[in-house]
Enzyme design. Structure first.
Site, mmCIF file in Angstrom:
data_model
loop_
_atom_site.group_PDB
_atom_site.id
_atom_site.type_symbol
_atom_site.label_atom_id
_atom_site.label_comp_id
_atom_site.label_asym_id
_atom_site.label_seq_id
_atom_site.Cartn_x
_atom_site.Cartn_y
_atom_site.Cartn_z
ATOM 1 N N CYS A 2 0.851 -1.181 0.000
ATOM 2 C CA CYS A 2 0.000 0.000 0.000
ATOM 3 C C CYS A 2 0.897 1.244 0.000
ATOM 4 C CB CYS A 2 -0.938 0.114 1.196
ATOM 5 S SG CYS A 2 -2.083 -1.253 1.318
ATOM 6 N N ARG A 27 3.686 -0.268 -4.800
ATOM 7 C CA ARG A 27 3.419 -0.817 -3.473
ATOM 8 C C ARG A 27 2.074 -1.531 -3.376
ATOM 9 N NH1 ARG A 27 6.931 1.442 0.173
ATOM 10 N NH2 ARG A 27 5.625 0.778 1.889
ATOM 11 N N TRP A 74 -2.980 -2.649 -1.571
ATOM 12 C CA TRP A 74 -2.737 -4.080 -1.753
ATOM 13 C C TRP A 74 -3.515 -4.734 -0.620
ATOM 14 C CZ3 TRP A 74 -0.792 -8.368 0.766
ATOM 15 C CH2 TRP A 74 -0.414 -9.440 -0.049
ATOM 16 N N ASN A 100 -1.155 2.116 5.816
ATOM 17 C CA ASN A 100 -0.361 1.003 5.285
ATOM 18 C C ASN A 100 0.071 0.163 6.482
ATOM 19 O OD1 ASN A 100 3.110 0.910 4.200
ATOM 20 N ND2 ASN A 100 1.586 -0.679 4.098
ATOM 21 N N GLY A 101 -0.347 -1.092 6.500
ATOM 22 C CA GLY A 101 0.013 -1.957 7.624
ATOM 23 C C GLY A 101 -1.162 -2.840 8.000
ATOM 24 N N GLU A 484 16.725 -17.568 -9.121
ATOM 25 C CA GLU A 484 16.390 -16.185 -9.441
ATOM 26 C C GLU A 484 15.788 -16.063 -10.849
ATOM 27 O OE1 GLU A 484 15.909 -13.638 -7.913
ATOM 28 O OE2 GLU A 484 16.149 -11.965 -9.287
ATOM 29 N N LYS A 488 12.040 -14.641 -11.556
ATOM 30 C CA LYS A 488 11.745 -13.499 -12.434
ATOM 31 C C LYS A 488 10.625 -13.856 -13.397
ATOM 32 C CE LYS A 488 13.072 -10.827 -10.772
ATOM 33 N NZ LYS A 488 13.889 -10.877 -9.590
ATOM 34 N N GLU A 491 7.160 -14.522 -11.686
ATOM 35 C CA GLU A 491 6.685 -13.306 -11.049
ATOM 36 C C GLU A 491 6.023 -12.359 -12.052
ATOM 37 O OE1 GLU A 491 10.175 -11.312 -9.589
ATOM 38 O OE2 GLU A 491 9.001 -10.118 -8.211
ATOM 39 N N HIS A 508 16.710 -36.766 -8.779
ATOM 40 C CA HIS A 508 16.013 -37.180 -7.562
ATOM 41 C C HIS A 508 14.525 -36.872 -7.628
ATOM 42 C CE1 HIS A 508 19.848 -38.176 -5.753
ATOM 43 N NE2 HIS A 508 20.291 -37.039 -6.276
ATOM 44 N N LYS A 607 5.594 -4.535 -4.248
ATOM 45 C CA LYS A 607 7.047 -4.564 -4.143
ATOM 46 C C LYS A 607 7.531 -4.724 -2.710
ATOM 47 C CE LYS A 607 11.203 -2.707 -5.897
ATOM 48 N NZ LYS A 607 11.550 -4.016 -6.472
HETATM 49 C C1 F6R Z 1 11.416 -10.347 -6.609
HETATM 50 C C2 F6R Z 1 11.214 -9.380 -5.558
HETATM 51 C C3 F6R Z 1 10.936 -9.876 -4.191
HETATM 52 C C4 F6R Z 1 11.848 -9.148 -3.180
HETATM 53 C C5 F6R Z 1 11.477 -9.571 -1.761
HETATM 54 C C6 F6R Z 1 12.385 -8.918 -0.731
HETATM 55 O O1 F6R Z 1 11.718 -9.754 -7.828
HETATM 56 O O2 F6R Z 1 11.273 -8.191 -5.772
HETATM 57 O O3 F6R Z 1 11.115 -11.250 -4.116
HETATM 58 O O4 F6R Z 1 13.163 -9.458 -3.480
HETATM 59 O O5 F6R Z 1 10.150 -9.198 -1.501
HETATM 60 O O6 F6R Z 1 12.265 -7.536 -0.729
HETATM 61 P P1 F6R Z 1 13.351 -6.635 -0.052
HETATM 62 O O7 F6R Z 1 14.624 -6.828 -0.798
HETATM 63 O O8 F6R Z 1 12.829 -5.234 -0.200
HETATM 64 O O9 F6R Z 1 13.481 -7.063 1.366
#
Ligand code: F6R
Length: 612
Positions: A2, A27, A74, A100-101, A484, A488, A491, A508, A607
């Site tokens: 949020c 956010r 969110w 936010n929270g 990773e 990506k 996601e 396995h 994010k």
């Molecule tokens: C993936 C992504 C998330 C963040 C995760 C941690 O592309 O952005 O997986 O890496 O939410 O966020 P931070 O780094 O802000 O603690």
């Protein structure tokens, strides 16, 4: 999660709040709303969906006024709907609040407020705060009522409130969720994050935990929850607005992928002198590192992409600095019974500095007597403030939900940390150190060469865009790269299932899934495990999987194992993850684009994960 904005200043107030909200949409984006004090009372507009729905509605039926609060959501409590979208009002519609929270004790507060005759309109936890302030304001001045209400809340909040009773002031507070004050000329903001205010000001005050702020065009009053004044000078942020704009790129993600050479360069700046074999950290970090004992153990905690950077860090710290390292997901770490002591350093890696699980892990570590070193991108955020020392990445604001430049900047800091510790412990000869540091200094140029693979990656993306399942496989330093790469893709392209796996684990179980044409991305750069990876490639080919290989430039022999090939500069094994990152990001980006996905704002994600 949020984004919240509050504004007092000059017209157009609504336009200013919407512009600020547009820079916080990363956010959360399932609904948005705004409340405006129009000189007579408070008017509210809310829409389900992205901010553009709210903007369209305000274009047709404008609102204007002197102060406003806005929100992009969110959902946590209550489905995304107009009813549940913020701002929320008290019974009489005379105060409006964005949050936010999560208010953990909202059910008990709501029951009490209902008993006192308050009428609720939404299913959210936030609405209780509006009614709680209303209740306290029956007896107290608004600022005091706000603080009294806050004392009753359990959970996390960043809040911004406007009220008819006091329309020239914004009232804000934070506990567990970020909030900043932006001070412009004849105007003032409250916002979740710095990019929201960059178009108007770079003078900001970061609120600390349990602080309350009262803000107008003529001043800021910062206090504790008890009303004790707090003195804090504004800081000037170095980010400029261009960092928070797309600048001609179709998506923030693409812009941020291509910013990686400069992000890594900034992260290395002033820290590296390869010719002299020196790594320089700030005074606090140097003092911190000098306190590490010879028995020191590291526990790296992080979430998502930052966790993958941590996994790479684990390999290099053990190999070069000979320090035992556990790497743990922060969400697991906080609920197991980790064995920490004074000889443990917990390294918390986080782009935002606000991730709820990582923050809880930091607090647990401190409670148990461990030291905390943060690796973070956002100055003034919660985790660096609670850590004993901080190594900042200087990636600049990362707006796209998918993390790219923050990841490679985290890896850069981990290289610096590892080599600095290896040097302190006398584990690396001076000539070898200079050699490694020279390569480290060349990483920005090498990443540029990795990025040059984009045309080939686009072709490969076209070939495989219709596939619905992908594996990503790697070993050792590039096992985290496999995780990773898969993260990506899944996601930003929710139609695709992608899984990262340790290549040696395929036999396995997972290999049984491989079918004709199933794309498998192999991380097959030159390394100590290269031949093992080639054997794994052949096992997949034997089952008619399609092998998309990322290999080192100049490796001609690998071509016969490849259905598709991407090359990256040849380098030392430990540096290969940072050179492989950009092609993996670009592959995900182009596949998602061909699938028509909403790349910067994938469904159901936000994010900054500030709730559990
Ligand atoms: C993936 C992504 C998330 C963040 C995760 C941690 O592309 O952005 O997986 O890496 O939410 O966020 P931070 O780094 O802000 O603690």
């Amino acid at each position: 999660m949020c984004g919240i904005v509050g504004y007092v200043g000059k017209p157009p107030v609504v336009g200013t709040v919407l512009d600020a909200l547009s820079r916080l949409e990363y956010r959360g984006y399932d609904s948005a709303g705004i409340a405006v004090f129009n000189g007579r009372g408070i008017e509210v507009r809310k829409r389900v969906g992205k901010l553009k729905e709210l903007i369209a509605s305000l274009n047709t039926q404008p609102l204007e006024g002197q102060a406003a609060v806005g929100h992009t959501r969110w959902a946590t409590h209550g489905e995304p709907s107009e009813r549940n979208a913020h701002p929320h009002l008290d019974c009489r519609g005379e105060l409006a609040l964005v949050h936010n929270g999560i208010v953990e004790n909202y059910a008990e507060l709501k029951a009490r407020l209902l008993g006192q005759g308050h009428r609720f309109r939404s299913q959210t936890d936030t609405e209780v705060i509006a009614h709680l302030v209303e209740e306290h304001a029956k007896r107290l001045p608004l600022a005091e009522a706000f603080r009294s209400a806050l004392k009753e809340l359990r959970g996390s909040y960043a809040l911004c409130l406007i009220a008819k009773r006091d329309p020239t002031h914004l009232h804000g507070a934070r506990a567990g969720s970020p909030l900043i004050v932006g001070l412009g000329r004849g105007e003032a903001f409250l916002a979740s994050d710095v990019p929201a205010v960059l178009a108007r000001t770079r003078r900001v005050i970061y609120l600390n935990e349990q602080e309350v702020v009262e803000l107008s065009t003529s001043g800021v009053k910062l206090t504790t929850l008890n009303g004790t004044p707090v003195a804090r000078k504004p800081s000037t942020v170095s980010w400029d607005l261009s960092a928070a704009q797309k600048e001609g790129y179709d998506h923030f993600m693409l812009k941020e992928i291509f910013e990686q050479p400069s992000a890594v360069e900034r992260t290395l700046y002033n820290r590296l002198d390869a010719a002299k074999g020196q790594i320089a950290f700030d005074h606090r970090t140097r003092a911190f590192l000098s306190r590490l004992s010879s028995r020191e153990k590291f526990v790296i905690i992080a979430c998502g992409t930052a966790y993958h950077a941590g996994l790479v860090g684990g390999y290099m710290l053990e190999e070069l600095a000979k320090i035992p390292v556990d790497v743990d997901l922060a969400s697991e770490f906080r609920y197991r019974a980790p064995m920490l002591d004074r000889d443990t350093t917990v390294i918390a890696i986080t782009q935002s500095g606000e991730t709820a699980d990582t923050l809880a892990g930091v607090r647990l570590a401190k409670e148990q007597g461990a030291k905390v070193l943060a690796i973070c991108n956002v100055m003034g955020s919660s985790i660096p403030r609670e850590a004993d020392a901080v190594l900042y990445t200087h990636a600049g604001p990362e707006i796209a939900v998918a993390s790219t430049k923050a990841y490679t900047s985290q890896l850069t800091v981990l290289y610096l940390l590892t080599l600095s510790l290896a040097k302190r412990r006398g584990l690396v000869k001076p000539a070898r150190l200079r050699e490694l540091l020279t390569t480290l200094g060349r990483l920005p140029r090498l990443i540029e060469r990795s990025l040059a693979a984009e045309p080939a990656i686009k072709r490969i993306a076209r070939r495989y865009a219709r596939a619905r399942n992908f594996y990503y496989l790697g070993r050792r330093y590039n096992f985290p790269s496999a995780l990773e790469g898969a993260l990506k893709l899944k996601e930003i392209c929710p139609r695709i299932h992608a899984e990262g796996y340790a290549a040696g684990e395929m036999k396995h179980g997972p290999i049984s899934l491989i079918r004709n044409g199933w794309p498998v991305v192999f991380l097959a750069t030159d390394s100590t495990v290269y031949e093992k990876v080639v054997s794994n490639i052949e096992e997949v080919r034997a089952r008619k999987g399609e092998c998309l290989l990322i290999a080192s430039e100049g490796n001609r022999a690998i071509r016969r194992h490849a259905d598709a090939l991407i090359t990256v500069p040849k380098t030392e094994e430990l540096f290969s993850p940072i050179l492989i990152a950009a092609p993996l990001q670009l592959l995900a980006y182009h596949i998602a684009r061909l699938n028509g996905c909403d790349i910067d704002q994938p469904p159901n994600l936000a994010k900054s994960v500030t709730v559990e």
